[in-house]
Structures are given as C-alpha cells and as structure tokens.
Motif scaffolding. Structure first.
Motif, PDB file in Angstrom:
ATOM      1  N   ASP A   1       0.927  -1.291  -0.165  1.00 49.73           N
ATOM      2  CA  ASP A   1      -0.015  -0.072   0.154  1.00 49.73           C
ATOM      3  C   ASP A   1       1.020   1.317  -0.064  1.00 49.73           C
ATOM      4  N   GLN A   2       1.397   1.376  -1.154  1.00 52.31           N
ATOM      5  CA  GLN A   2       2.540   2.688  -1.095  1.00 52.31           C
ATOM      6  C   GLN A   2       2.410   3.123  -2.770  1.00 52.31           C
ATOM      7  N   GLY A   3       2.785   4.308  -2.777  1.00 51.94           N
ATOM      8  CA  GLY A   3       2.882   4.835  -4.245  1.00 51.94           C
ATOM      9  C   GLY A   3       4.668   5.194  -4.382  1.00 51.94           C
ATOM     10  N   ARG A   4       4.798   5.335  -5.598  1.00 54.03           N
ATOM     11  CA  ARG A   4       6.397   5.449  -6.077  1.00 54.03           C
ATOM     12  C   ARG A   4       6.250   6.494  -7.277  1.00 54.03           C
ATOM     13  N   VAL A   5       7.382   7.485  -6.955  1.00 59.30           N
ATOM     14  CA  VAL A   5       7.777   8.129  -8.230  1.00 59.30           C
ATOM     15  C   VAL A   5       9.101   7.861  -8.664  1.00 59.30           C
ATOM     16  N   THR A   6       9.089   7.505 -10.041  1.00 61.30           N
ATOM     17  CA  THR A   6      10.306   7.133 -10.657  1.00 61.30           C
ATOM     18  C   THR A   6      10.734   8.240 -11.666  1.00 61.30           C
ATOM     19  N   ILE A   7      12.035   8.564 -11.611  1.00 57.79           N
ATOM     20  CA  ILE A   7      12.578   9.532 -12.479  1.00 57.79           C
ATOM     21  C   ILE A   7      13.615   8.862 -13.390  1.00 57.79           C
ATOM     22  N   TRP A   8      13.335   9.151 -14.614  1.00 59.59           N
ATOM     23  CA  TRP A   8      14.098   8.639 -15.676  1.00 59.59           C
ATOM     24  C   TRP A   8      14.711   9.745 -16.477  1.00 59.59           C
ATOM     25  N   ASN A   9      15.901   9.071 -17.289  1.00 60.60           N
ATOM     26  CA  ASN A   9      16.440  10.029 -17.998  1.00 60.60           C
ATOM     27  C   ASN A   9      16.431   9.324 -19.541  1.00 60.60           C
ATOM     28  N   MET A  10      15.668  10.502 -20.250  1.00 65.56           N
ATOM     29  CA  MET A  10      15.521  10.092 -21.725  1.00 65.56           C
ATOM     30  C   MET A  10      16.336  10.997 -22.745  1.00 65.56           C
ATOM     31  N   GLY A  11      17.214  11.517 -22.417  1.00 62.84           N
ATOM     32  CA  GLY A  11      17.960  12.309 -23.225  1.00 62.84           C
ATOM     33  C   GLY A  11      18.681  11.603 -24.631  1.00 62.84           C
ATOM     34  N   ASN A  12      18.917  10.490 -24.427  1.00 60.93           N
ATOM     35  CA  ASN A  12      19.334   9.609 -25.534  1.00 60.93           C
ATOM     36  C   ASN A  12      18.490   8.428 -25.968  1.00 60.93           C
ATOM     37  N   LEU A  13      17.333   8.988 -26.483  1.00 65.33           N
ATOM     38  CA  LEU A  13      16.232   8.140 -26.999  1.00 65.33           C
ATOM     39  C   LEU A  13      16.740   7.214 -28.133  1.00 65.33           C
ATOM     40  N   PRO A  14      16.724   6.118 -28.221  1.00 60.31           N
ATOM     41  CA  PRO A  14      15.614   5.317 -27.292  1.00 60.31           C
ATOM     42  C   PRO A  14      16.254   4.752 -26.065  1.00 60.31           C
ATOM     43  N   GLN A  15      17.355   5.132 -25.736  1.00 58.33           N
ATOM     44  CA  GLN A  15      17.874   4.597 -24.447  1.00 58.33           C
ATOM     45  C   GLN A  15      17.103   5.259 -23.230  1.00 58.33           C
TER      46      GLN A  15
END
Length: 457
Positions: free
Chosen positions: A248-262
């Motif tokens: 019963d918990q929420g999560r915020v995930t941070i992603w780096n999409m500077g070099n798509l598709p990576q």
C-alpha cells in the motif's frame, strides 16, 4: 518619463530646424520610435503630430510591431486564422504588401485578441459536440497545438488533428490514426509540442511514441509496479507515478530520456501508505500530490536532486478535487469549496478562491497564465487567474468571472478536460447497457468530444 518627454521634444525641434542636415533626419526619426514597443504605443504616437504620423505611417515600423506580436503563440494563432499564412511561425518571411497592410494586420490581431479575452470573461463560447468511436467509459487524453490523443482501456490510442474542426475523417492527410498501445489498457497519456507521446498502463508498461511519424520509439516496463497512473516529461526528464504490487504505497520514478531510445533510471521516491494523485514537472521542480483522505500533501522537490524536499503544503479534503501546475504556480481543490493556489518557488499560498455556493461536490481544474477553469457536475466555472496571483489585488476582490452549463448531458464522474488559450476540450461517454460488451465489464456506448470555442467572430 521626463527624460522621454525632453528627448521627444528635442526631436521635434530638430525636425523644424532647417539648418539640421537632411541626411541625418531619418535615423533620428526612427530612433525615437524604439521607445514604442507595442501596438497601443504606436497607435497613440500617431496622434501626437503630423511629423510622427508620417514617420510611423511607414510600413516597416508596423511590420516590426507585427513581428514582435507574433512571437506570442496566442497572437500568432489568431493571425493565422485571420490571414492564410504558413503553418510554422516565421515572422521575418512576411513581405510588405502596402504601407497600411501591417497596421491593419496589427489592428485585426488585437481586435480578435480583445474579443477572445472578453469571451473568456463572460463565458461567451460556441459548443460543438462530435461523436467518436472509443471503447470504454473512461479514457485518458491530452493535446498539443496540433493533435488530440485519446488512450483507451482496450490499449488503442486514437489520434485526431485539432485543426479539423468537425473531427471528421475528410480532407486531411491524417484525420484519424489508431496506434497499437498496451494490451493491458492505457491509464495515462502525455503529449508535448514536439509530438512526443508517453503513455502508461497496467503492469508498469510505458510506451514512447512519435505521433507525427506514427513510430514507436521505446517500450519498457517499470519493475514491481502494479499500474502507471501518471506520467510527465520535460527537457529530457521523464517521471512516472505508480502504485506498487502487493504493498500500500506509491512511487515516483525519475528517468533520463536524453538519448532516446535509451532510457536510464535516475532515481525513485517511495510514499508509504499514500497514493499519488498528481504529478507536475518543470526545469527546476518536481511537484507531487500525495495523501490519503482526509489529508493531502503537495511536495515540491528539485529536478536535479529529487531527494531534496523544498516545500511541503498540506490541505484537508475527503476526496480528490483537481490538481494542476503551470507557469510557476500549483493549484488544488478540496471538497469544502476552496481552491488553493501556491507559489512553487516559495511554497507560500497566494490565494484561496471560494467556489459559488451552488457549485458543490468534486471537480477538476486547470489554468493558464490568464484564467483558471473548473469543471464539475454543476457546469464549468472560469476565474481570473492573472489577478488571483497578483499580490496587489485585495483578498476580498471577487475573481469569479462566470459559470455556464454545457448543452450536452454529462455523467457526474467525467470532469477531466484540457484547455488552451482558445478552447476547452472535454470527453463524454454515454453508456448504453443494451449493447453487448467488447471487453468484460466495459460497454460500448456513445462517446463524444465536446469543444467550447471562445474565439468567435
């Protein structure tokens, strides 16, 4: 202002002095015009004297004024509707047609802009309803200046061109497009002005599309996520809000999409015993709305280091009643009829707006730099947001502009909408229990896109 008056007086005296060299006259005349930077300044300056009138009458001066006006996206779109121009703003490519063309163009743009503001203040809008083929009673949708995208519970993504007013499959190169989305269903979508679409769904699946090319850029799965409820991305940073599996918990995930598709994982934030109700992102801050009735919390964190908590604001409410962040401010509603507006940079509450007594119950809200809009079962309300965040406006000043009810019938749980400077766009689904279900628990009825257009003739 005294220096300006002295300078202007000296220019007029120089013009009347016959001993002043004529070849220096034109630079001096045009030099003082730099003091006038907008349409109203030039229009008033024309009335000062005959000298000023003949100098300002030059089409090049009004051309410069028009070019500056068209750097405003709202004024540029108004000008495009008034005069057939290319789809991309390139003011320097405008050619002089005659001496009065640019003056009349500036006048036309300002007249339509004033009409647009007046219509927002008074609620004078033109409602249009268009039926679309969408599966399910609940969808997630977003839009930019060109496209409207609708994520469906069957995993399909419907794309429509906004310039097609009737939303009909006629006379456009791509009037309707269905992208193969998520098999588990789409829970949230986000579209930016570069036509990059991010959508999230059940089982932690995230997809990134280029809508203009109809191309899937990236598909990945967030580990231990039950479903992706919120997505936001800005300046090569992607954040997702999800609920965790078996906890019963929420999560915020941070992603780096500077070099798509990576896609690279940058960090995550856990919220024990709390659910995520909203996310927002800009170049400096990550804004998260979390909580559990009857207490909600807005957290403001640094984008460069999400573990640093800058501000935390709490407010009471038994139900979620709208959340939006834009132009350095964040607004949230509560079931007690209050709309609170905070400054993201300082965390201070700038204003508390009180909804009319007849407008009760949960609602949804959004705002831009000028107006704040609420949508509920009682109708649509419009507020003067520019004055709401003005520190010189007294707290007791009435800022509610108007309210109006939509002509179409609406279900009480469908308040989500999008808006820009010209219109409000809503989605409605009218159930038809007599029709067979396409998917278990999902009935196909009549779905509509409702557009409230404020730029009228």
């Amino acid at each position: 202002m005294d220096l300006v008056r002295i300078y202007i007086t000296s220019v007029v005296q120089i013009r009347t002095d016959s001993s002043f060299p004529s070849f220096l006259m034109e630079p001096v005349q045009h030099d003082f015009l730099k003091l006038f930077t907008n349409y109203n300044d030039l229009k008033n300056a024309e009335r000062v004297c005959k000298l000023w009138y003949h100098v300002i009458r030059d089409g090049k001066i009004w051309k410069r004024c028009l070019e500056k006006m068209l750097y405003n996206p709202t004024l540029w779109n108004i000008y495009r509707r008034c005069d057939a121009l290319p789809s991309k703003p390139h003011p320097m490519a405008i050619q002089i047609r005659d001496l009065q063309f640019f003056k009349m163009a500036c006048h036309t743009v300002m007249r339509y802009h004033q009409r647009l503001l007046y219509n927002w203040m008074t609620g004078a809008q033109q409602e249009e309803s268009h039926q679309i083929d969408v599966c399910g009673t609940s969808v997630s949708f977003d839009m930019n200046s060109r496209y409207l995208v609708i994520g469906q519970v069957d995993g399909q993504i419907l794309v429509r061109i906004r310039e097609d007013v009737a939303l009909e499959s006629q006379s456009h190169e791509m009037p309707e497009l269905k992208l193969e989305g998520l098999q588990s269903g789409i829970r949230c979508v986000r579209l930016n002005e570069e036509n990059i679409l991010v959508c999230g769904g059940a089982q932690g699946v995230v997809q990134i599309w280029d809508v203009s090319l109809r191309k899937l850029i990236k598909r990945f799965t967030e580990k231990q996520a039950d479903s992706i409820e919120h997505v936001q991305f800005y300046n090569k940073i992607l954040i997702t809000g999800s609920s965790m599996q078996e906890s019963d918990q929420g999560r915020v995930t941070i992603w780096n999409m500077g070099n798509l598709p990576q896609i690279l994982l940058k960090g995550e934030i856990l919220f024990p015993s709390q659910k995520i109700f909203g996310l927002a992102l800009d170049d400096k801050h990550i804004i998260v709305l979390v909580g559990k009735a009857p207490l909600f919390e807005i957290q403001i964190r640094l984008t460069r280091d999400p573990l640093i908590l800058l501000h935390s604001m709490h407010y009471p409410s038994h139900t979620f009643s709208g959340f939006h962040c834009h132009v350095g401010f964040v607004a949230a509603g509560s079931d007690d009829g209050k709309i609170r507006i905070w400054d993201v940079g300082t965390g201070k509450c700038k204003r508390i707006l009180l909804r009319p007594s007849h407008d009760t119950g949960p609602f949804w809200l959004r705002f831009n730099s000028k107006f704040l809009v609420t949508n509920s079962s009682r109708g649509i309300g419009i507020w003067n947001f520019k004055e709401a965040v003005n520190p010189f406006i007294h707290p007791c000043v009435r800022l509610h502009c108007c309210s109006f009810r939509a002509c179409s019938s609406s279900q009480s749980d469908q308040w989500h909408f999008q808006m820009d400077a010209f219109e409000i766009v809503r989605f409605e689904h009218q159930l038809d229990a007599g029709m067979l279900p396409d998917l278990p628990g999902i009935y196909r009825g009549k779905s509509f896109i409702i557009r409230h257009q404020f730029l009228t003739q």
